[in-house]
Motif scaffolding. Structure first.
Motif, PDB file in Angstrom:
ATOM      1  N   PHE A   7       0.922  -1.339  -0.084  1.00  0.00           N
ATOM      2  CA  PHE A   7      -0.010   0.058  -0.074  1.00  0.00           C
ATOM      3  C   PHE A   7       0.906   1.115   0.003  1.00  0.00           C
ATOM      4  CE2 PHE A   7      -2.982  -2.845   1.544  1.00  0.00           C
ATOM      5  CZ  PHE A   7      -4.220  -2.722   0.569  1.00  0.00           C
ATOM      6  N   SER A   8       1.905   1.112   0.395  1.00  0.00           N
ATOM      7  CA  SER A   8       2.895   2.424   0.636  1.00  0.00           C
ATOM      8  C   SER A   8       3.327   2.614  -0.873  1.00  0.00           C
ATOM      9  CB  SER A   8       4.068   2.362   1.730  1.00  0.00           C
ATOM     10  OG  SER A   8       4.825   1.290   1.251  1.00  0.00           O
ATOM     11  N   ASP A   9       3.798   1.514  -1.461  1.00  0.00           N
ATOM     12  CA  ASP A   9       4.207   1.568  -2.682  1.00  0.00           C
ATOM     13  C   ASP A   9       3.202   2.173  -3.758  1.00  0.00           C
ATOM     14  OD1 ASP A   9       6.756   0.641  -1.854  1.00  0.00           O
ATOM     15  OD2 ASP A   9       6.664  -1.171  -2.840  1.00  0.00           O
ATOM     16  N   LEU A  10       2.050   1.772  -3.661  1.00  0.00           N
ATOM     17  CA  LEU A  10       0.823   2.156  -4.184  1.00  0.00           C
ATOM     18  C   LEU A  10       0.479   3.626  -4.302  1.00  0.00           C
ATOM     19  CD1 LEU A  10      -1.502   1.110  -6.394  1.00  0.00           C
ATOM     20  CD2 LEU A  10      -2.668   0.500  -4.135  1.00  0.00           C
ATOM     21  N   ASP A  11       0.291   3.977  -2.820  1.00  0.00           N
ATOM     22  CA  ASP A  11       0.213   5.150  -2.445  1.00  0.00           C
ATOM     23  C   ASP A  11       1.263   6.272  -2.968  1.00  0.00           C
ATOM     24  OD1 ASP A  11      -2.084   4.739  -1.185  1.00  0.00           O
ATOM     25  OD2 ASP A  11      -0.975   4.732   0.842  1.00  0.00           O
ATOM     26  N   ARG A  12       2.436   5.903  -3.019  1.00  0.00           N
ATOM     27  CA  ARG A  12       3.527   6.621  -3.469  1.00  0.00           C
ATOM     28  C   ARG A  12       3.596   6.929  -4.924  1.00  0.00           C
ATOM     29  NH1 ARG A  12       7.121   5.077  -0.523  1.00  0.00           N
ATOM     30  NH2 ARG A  12       7.483   3.064  -1.521  1.00  0.00           N
ATOM     31  N   ALA A  13       3.179   5.788  -5.809  1.00  0.00           N
ATOM     32  CA  ALA A  13       3.063   5.709  -7.394  1.00  0.00           C
ATOM     33  C   ALA A  13       2.028   6.861  -7.636  1.00  0.00           C
ATOM     34  CB  ALA A  13       2.849   4.288  -7.749  1.00  0.00           C
ATOM     35  N   PHE A  14       0.839   6.675  -6.924  1.00  0.00           N
ATOM     36  CA  PHE A  14      -0.254   7.313  -7.327  1.00  0.00           C
ATOM     37  C   PHE A  14      -0.140   8.963  -7.081  1.00  0.00           C
ATOM     38  CE2 PHE A  14      -2.224   3.627  -8.699  1.00  0.00           C
ATOM     39  CZ  PHE A  14      -3.348   3.825  -9.035  1.00  0.00           C
ATOM     40  N   GLU A  15       0.440   9.115  -5.647  1.00  0.00           N
ATOM     41  CA  GLU A  15       0.688  10.513  -5.452  1.00  0.00           C
ATOM     42  C   GLU A  15       1.887  11.057  -6.259  1.00  0.00           C
ATOM     43  OE1 GLU A  15       0.271  13.876  -3.025  1.00  0.00           O
ATOM     44  OE2 GLU A  15      -0.737  12.056  -2.752  1.00  0.00           O
ATOM     45  N   GLU A  16       2.541  10.691  -6.822  1.00  0.00           N
ATOM     46  CA  GLU A  16       3.663  11.319  -7.779  1.00  0.00           C
ATOM     47  C   GLU A  16       3.128  11.516  -9.140  1.00  0.00           C
ATOM     48  OE1 GLU A  16       6.934   8.429  -7.972  1.00  0.00           O
ATOM     49  OE2 GLU A  16       7.533   8.870  -6.012  1.00  0.00           O
ATOM     50  N   ALA A  17       1.907  11.033  -9.425  1.00  0.00           N
ATOM     51  CA  ALA A  17       1.378  11.017 -10.818  1.00  0.00           C
ATOM     52  C   ALA A  17       0.068  12.062 -10.555  1.00  0.00           C
ATOM     53  CB  ALA A  17       0.788   9.782 -11.381  1.00  0.00           C
ATOM     54  N   LYS A  18      -0.407  12.467  -9.345  1.00  0.00           N
ATOM     55  CA  LYS A  18      -1.425  13.315  -9.078  1.00  0.00           C
ATOM     56  C   LYS A  18      -1.275  14.399 -10.182  1.00  0.00           C
ATOM     57  CE  LYS A  18      -0.018  15.975  -5.091  1.00  0.00           C
ATOM     58  NZ  LYS A  18      -0.314  16.168  -3.796  1.00  0.00           N
ATOM     59  N   ASN A  19      -2.531  14.930 -10.519  1.00  0.00           N
ATOM     60  CA  ASN A  19      -2.721  16.041 -11.528  1.00  0.00           C
ATOM     61  C   ASN A  19      -3.894  16.967 -10.896  1.00  0.00           C
ATOM     62  OD1 ASN A  19      -3.587  17.940 -13.429  1.00  0.00           O
ATOM     63  ND2 ASN A  19      -3.124  16.829 -15.166  1.00  0.00           N
ATOM     64  N   PRO A  20      -3.625  17.804  -9.784  1.00  0.00           N
ATOM     65  CA  PRO A  20      -4.583  18.632  -9.363  1.00  0.00           C
ATOM     66  C   PRO A  20      -5.506  19.358 -10.227  1.00  0.00           C
ATOM     67  CG  PRO A  20      -2.468  19.370  -8.375  1.00  0.00           C
ATOM     68  CD  PRO A  20      -2.431  18.288  -9.343  1.00  0.00           C
ATOM     69  N   THR A  21      -5.063  19.710 -11.415  1.00  0.00           N
ATOM     70  CA  THR A  21      -5.975  20.412 -12.534  1.00  0.00           C
ATOM     71  C   THR A  21      -7.144  19.521 -12.906  1.00  0.00           C
ATOM     72  OG1 THR A  21      -4.130  21.994 -13.104  1.00  0.00           O
ATOM     73  CG2 THR A  21      -6.220  21.689 -14.780  1.00  0.00           C
ATOM     74  N   ASP A  22      -6.600  18.319 -13.429  1.00  0.00           N
ATOM     75  CA  ASP A  22      -7.104  17.321 -13.626  1.00  0.00           C
ATOM     76  C   ASP A  22      -8.486  16.866 -12.706  1.00  0.00           C
ATOM     77  OD1 ASP A  22      -6.741  17.252 -16.074  1.00  0.00           O
ATOM     78  OD2 ASP A  22      -5.257  15.466 -16.249  1.00  0.00           O
ATOM     79  N   ALA A  23      -7.946  16.917 -11.503  1.00  0.00           N
ATOM     80  CA  ALA A  23      -8.555  16.475 -10.236  1.00  0.00           C
ATOM     81  C   ALA A  23     -10.051  17.365 -10.062  1.00  0.00           C
ATOM     82  CB  ALA A  23      -8.081  16.441  -8.783  1.00  0.00           C
ATOM     83  N   VAL A  24      -9.648  18.638 -10.438  1.00  0.00           N
ATOM     84  CA  VAL A  24     -10.858  19.548 -10.192  1.00  0.00           C
ATOM     85  C   VAL A  24     -12.243  18.850 -11.363  1.00  0.00           C
ATOM     86  CG1 VAL A  24     -11.618  21.834 -10.716  1.00  0.00           C
ATOM     87  CG2 VAL A  24      -9.602  21.456  -9.471  1.00  0.00           C
ATOM     88  N   TYR A  25     -11.622  18.876 -12.517  1.00  0.00           N
ATOM     89  CA  TYR A  25     -12.691  18.508 -13.311  1.00  0.00           C
ATOM     90  C   TYR A  25     -13.233  17.213 -13.222  1.00  0.00           C
ATOM     91  CZ  TYR A  25     -10.641  22.559 -16.039  1.00  0.00           C
ATOM     92  OH  TYR A  25     -10.238  23.791 -16.501  1.00  0.00           O
ATOM     93  N   MET A  26     -12.421  16.105 -12.857  1.00  0.00           N
ATOM     94  CA  MET A  26     -13.095  14.799 -12.303  1.00  0.00           C
ATOM     95  C   MET A  26     -13.940  15.073 -11.209  1.00  0.00           C
ATOM     96  SD  MET A  26      -9.280  12.953 -12.787  1.00  0.00           S
ATOM     97  CE  MET A  26      -9.965  11.114 -12.926  1.00  0.00           C
ATOM     98  N   GLU A  27     -13.758  15.802 -10.478  1.00  0.00           N
ATOM     99  CA  GLU A  27     -14.651  15.887  -9.048  1.00  0.00           C
ATOM    100  C   GLU A  27     -15.725  16.543  -9.552  1.00  0.00           C
ATOM    101  OE1 GLU A  27     -12.120  17.815  -6.072  1.00  0.00           O
ATOM    102  OE2 GLU A  27     -11.008  16.177  -5.958  1.00  0.00           O
ATOM    103  N   ALA A  28     -15.777  17.439 -10.438  1.00  0.00           N
ATOM    104  CA  ALA A  28     -17.159  18.252 -10.805  1.00  0.00           C
ATOM    105  C   ALA A  28     -17.839  17.212 -11.507  1.00  0.00           C
ATOM    106  CB  ALA A  28     -16.625  19.474 -11.687  1.00  0.00           C
ATOM    107  N   TYR A  29     -17.420  16.328 -12.362  1.00  0.00           N
ATOM    108  CA  TYR A  29     -17.985  15.571 -13.232  1.00  0.00           C
ATOM    109  C   TYR A  29     -18.855  14.612 -12.530  1.00  0.00           C
ATOM    110  CZ  TYR A  29     -18.745  11.874 -16.728  1.00  0.00           C
ATOM    111  OH  TYR A  29     -19.531  10.938 -17.678  1.00  0.00           O
ATOM    112  N   MET A  30     -18.197  14.267 -11.472  1.00  0.00           N
ATOM    113  CA  MET A  30     -18.834  13.188 -10.450  1.00  0.00           C
ATOM    114  C   MET A  30     -19.860  13.841  -9.211  1.00  0.00           C
ATOM    115  SD  MET A  30     -18.603  10.224 -11.018  1.00  0.00           S
ATOM    116  CE  MET A  30     -17.554   9.418 -12.596  1.00  0.00           C
ATOM    117  N   ARG A  31     -20.092  15.239  -9.498  1.00  0.00           N
ATOM    118  CA  ARG A  31     -20.969  16.047  -8.704  1.00  0.00           C
ATOM    119  C   ARG A  31     -20.389  16.095  -7.375  1.00  0.00           C
ATOM    120  NH1 ARG A  31     -26.773  13.790  -9.665  1.00  0.00           N
ATOM    121  NH2 ARG A  31     -26.823  13.960 -12.205  1.00  0.00           N
TER     122      ARG A  31
END
Length: 190
Positions: A7-31
């Motif tokens: 889980f720590s390796d998985l979290d690290r891989a995903f944390e390094e790939a995060k994209n805050p700009t896309d996150a805003v749009y993805m969250e809005a799409y899911m209301r």
């Protein structure tokens, strides 16, 4: 690999790939029902692939614990990883996994997870264990939870000639007066 390391390796891989700009749009799409790291599906699948290798992934015996951990994550991408991890074992699972699938359906539910769980996981397990599957379908169809009802209506989506038409039509008839958009769409889709 130990679970905490996994889980720590998985979290690290995903944390390094995060994209805050896309996150805003993805969250809005899911209301704005869920928080996202902003990792689009193709990249998410690429990032998760090494964690699904037989030599890396947790054993089936710890699958329920893994799903619990991934479902507790604040990031929606982790629930997707949980579903995809379970699917790697889908032909090895016993009927006891209907209970886990129910947990996955009713916790953090939305169409983006429920549809996959219904058609891929519940559908496969039902074909292998129809007697136990019917018990869960009977329980779920009587519930007040729209996501369990939606699952009952769409779990046969991939069945083609194996579809139980009598069951499907009875579910449609008993839910034809439903006003909920997700039930109406499930009826139309099925």
């Amino acid at each position: 690999m130990k679970l905490n390391e996994y889980f720590s390796d998985l979290d690290r891989a995903f944390e390094e790939a995060k994209n805050p700009t896309d996150a805003v749009y993805m969250e809005a799409y899911m209301r704005n029902k869920f928080r996202f790291l902003g990792i689009r599906a193709p990249l998410r699948k690429t990032l998760a692939t090494p964690f699904f290798l037989k030599s890396i992934r947790p054993p089936e015996s710890s699958l329920k614990e893994c799903v619990s951990v991934l479902w507790k994550s604040p990031w929606r991408e982790m629930q997707f990883v949980g579903m995809e991890l379970v699917s790697k074992y889908k032909n090895e699972l016993d009927a006891g996994y209907f209970e886990l699938f129910e947990f996955m359906i009713v916790n953090k539910p939305w169409w983006d997870t429920v549809d996959y769980i219904a058609a891929t996981l519940v559908g496969n397990l039902f074909l292998r264990f129809p007697e136990e599957g019917f018990r869960y379908i009977e329980k779920w169809r009587k519930s007040k939870n729209i996501w369990l009802i939606r699952t009952c209506i769409i779990f046969q989506l991939k069945y083609k000639e194996k579809i139980d038409e009598a069951l499907l039509f009875s579910l449609i008839i008993e839910n034809r007066q439903q006003n909920d958009l997700f039930i109406r769409k499930a009826i139309g889709w099925s």
